[in-house]
Design an enzyme around this catalytic site. Structure first.
Site, PDB file in Angstrom:
ATOM      1  N   LEU A 228     -21.015 -24.917  17.786  1.00  0.00           N
ATOM      2  CA  LEU A 228     -21.204 -26.355  17.573  1.00  0.00           C
ATOM      3  C   LEU A 228     -22.638 -26.642  17.159  1.00  0.00           C
ATOM      4  O   LEU A 228     -23.386 -27.336  17.844  1.00  0.00           O
ATOM      5  CB  LEU A 228     -20.843 -27.112  18.851  1.00  0.00           C
ATOM      6  N   HIS A 229     -23.020 -26.119  15.999  1.00  0.00           N
ATOM      7  CA  HIS A 229     -24.409 -26.200  15.539  1.00  0.00           C
ATOM      8  C   HIS A 229     -25.001 -27.605  15.706  1.00  0.00           C
ATOM      9  O   HIS A 229     -26.049 -27.795  16.330  1.00  0.00           O
ATOM     10  CB  HIS A 229     -24.505 -25.808  14.064  1.00  0.00           C
TER      11      HIS A 229
END
Length: 317
Positions: free
Chosen positions: A239-240
Site C-alpha cells: 500500500l505505497h
C-alpha cells in the site's frame, strides 16, 4: 486539525490512502485533486469520486488536473498492476458519485484552498507531480501556505518501472525535478525502499475485510493488485500511497534522513530516477553537492506499527 489536500491518481493503493485520510480524526480533508497516472485522468477522477462516496464524504471537492506530463508523452499506464479501470476492474462496484467534479481545475482548487487557509496546509502528493509543479509555477504566492509536502515517489535502491525508477517520478520527471529540486518547501519523500517493506499480508487484508462494509469494499479492489505482487513472490499487497498518507496524518510515524537530491530528466535508461547523495557530509560539501536542495527521505519505520496504524484507522470507517 491538519488541513490536507490529497493529489492522487487512484489506483488501488491510492484508494487505501484516501480512506486512511478520511478515517483520521485529526485530519480536515479540504480537497482531492486528480492527475493522470495509473489510468487516464477520466478514470482517476471517477475513482476518486466513487471512493469518497464509499467513505461517506461526497462533500469533499474533487477537481481534475493534468492529463499528461509537462514535456514528454506518458509511455504507458499501470493497468498491469491496477487493472483496466485502476481498481482491479471493480470501480463500478463502488457507489455511483452523487456529485460531479468541481467546475474548476485541480490547480485552481488547490490555490483557492491554500489562499483561504488560516493555517499551513499539508499536501500529500501520491501520483505524478504534474499538478503540484504547475501549482508552484503558476501561483508562487501560495508557497507560504504549504506547511508540508509529503510525496510518495522514487526509489533509491530499487525501481518498479525500470531498474532505477519508480512509477510516480518516472511518469513526469520534469515535474518531479521542479518540485523536489527547484522549490524550497518542507518535504518528506516516501520511496519504494520503505513502502515495499511495509507490505501487508493476507491476514491483514482478512482483518480489514471482516471489519466493515467499507473495509470489505477496499479489499475487494485488490484482486489484480494482489496477483501482481504474487508474481513478485509476495502473498498480500503493498500500500505505497497509504504509507505516505500515514506520515502526512501522523508526522514522525516514519523515520526520515535529509539528503541533497536530484531527478534524472535525461531520455536514457535512468530517466525518472530519484538521486540522493548519501555520501558523508564532508565529501558532499567538498564536491559542492551539499549546496543543492535537501529533502527528508523516509527510509525506516517500525514496520509493524505502520501496518497496525493503517489497519486500526481503516477498521474504524
Amino acid at each position: 486539525m491538519i488541513p490536507l489536500i490529497i493529489d492522487t491518481d487512484p489506483g488501488v493503493d491510492d484508494a487505501f490512502a484516501l480512506a486512511l485520510a478520511l478515517a483520521s480524526p485529526e485530519v480536515d480533508l479540504r480537497a482531492v485533486t486528480t492527475v493522470f497516472g495509473n489510468v487516464p485522468l477520466a478514470s482517476t477522477t471517477d475513482n476518486a469520486l466513487r471512493l469518497l462516496e464509499l467513505c461517506g464524504r461526497p462533500d469533499v471537492p474533487v477537481a481534475a488536473g493534468a492529463d499528461r506530463p509537462l514535456v514528454h508523452p506518458h509511455p504507458h499506464r499501470a493497468r498491469y498492476a491496477h487493472g483496466s479501470d485502476g481498481l482491479s476492474g471493480r470501480a463500478s462496484t463502488l457507489p455511483t458519485p452523487s456529485r460531479a467534479p468541481a467546475e474548476v481545475d485541480a490547480v485552481t482548487l488547490m490555490t483557492e484552498v491554500l489562499t483561504a487557509a488560516e493555517q499551513p496546509v499539508t499536501i500529500a502528493a501520491v501520483g505524478p507531480l504534474t499538478n503540484v509543479a504547475l501549482l508552484l509555477a503558476a501561483h508562487p504566492s501560495v508557497r507560504s501556505k504549504i506547511g508540508r509536502l509529503v510525496v510518495m515517489g522514487g526509489g533509491l535502491d530499487v525501481g518498479n518501472v525500470t531498474a532505477t525508477s519508480e512509477f510516480n517520478i518516472w511518469s513526469d520527471p520534469e515535474a518531479a525535478r521542479r518540485v523536489l529540486v527547484e522549490e524550497d518547501l518542507p518535504t518528506v519523500v516516501v520511496p519504494l525502499d520503505l513502502t515495499l517493506r511495509c507490505g501487508v499480508d493476507l491476514d491483514w487484508l482478512a482483518a480489514l475485510d471482516a471489519a466493515s462494509q467499507v473495509g470489505s469494499a477496499l479489499v475487494g479492489l485488490t484482486a489484480d493488485y494482489q496477483r501482481y505482487y504474487q508474481r513478485m513472490g509476495w502473498q498480500g499487497t503493498v500500500l505505497h500511497d497509504a504509507v505516505a498518507v500515514a506520515e502526512a496524518v501522523s508526522p514522525g510515524l516514519l523515520t526520515s534522513t535529509s539528503y541533497p537530491v536530484d531527478v534524472d530528466c535525461t531520455t536514457g535508461p535512468a530517466r525518472g530516477a530519484l538521486l540522493a547523495d548519501r555520501r558523508s557530509a564532508l565529501i558532499s560539501t567538498e564536491s559542492g553537492v551539499d549546496q543543492r536542495r535537501r529533502v527528508d527521505i523516509a527510509l525506516d519505520a517500525d514496520l509493524d506499527r505502520v501496518r497496525a496504524f493503517v489497519l486500526d484507522r481503516l477498521r474504524a470507517l
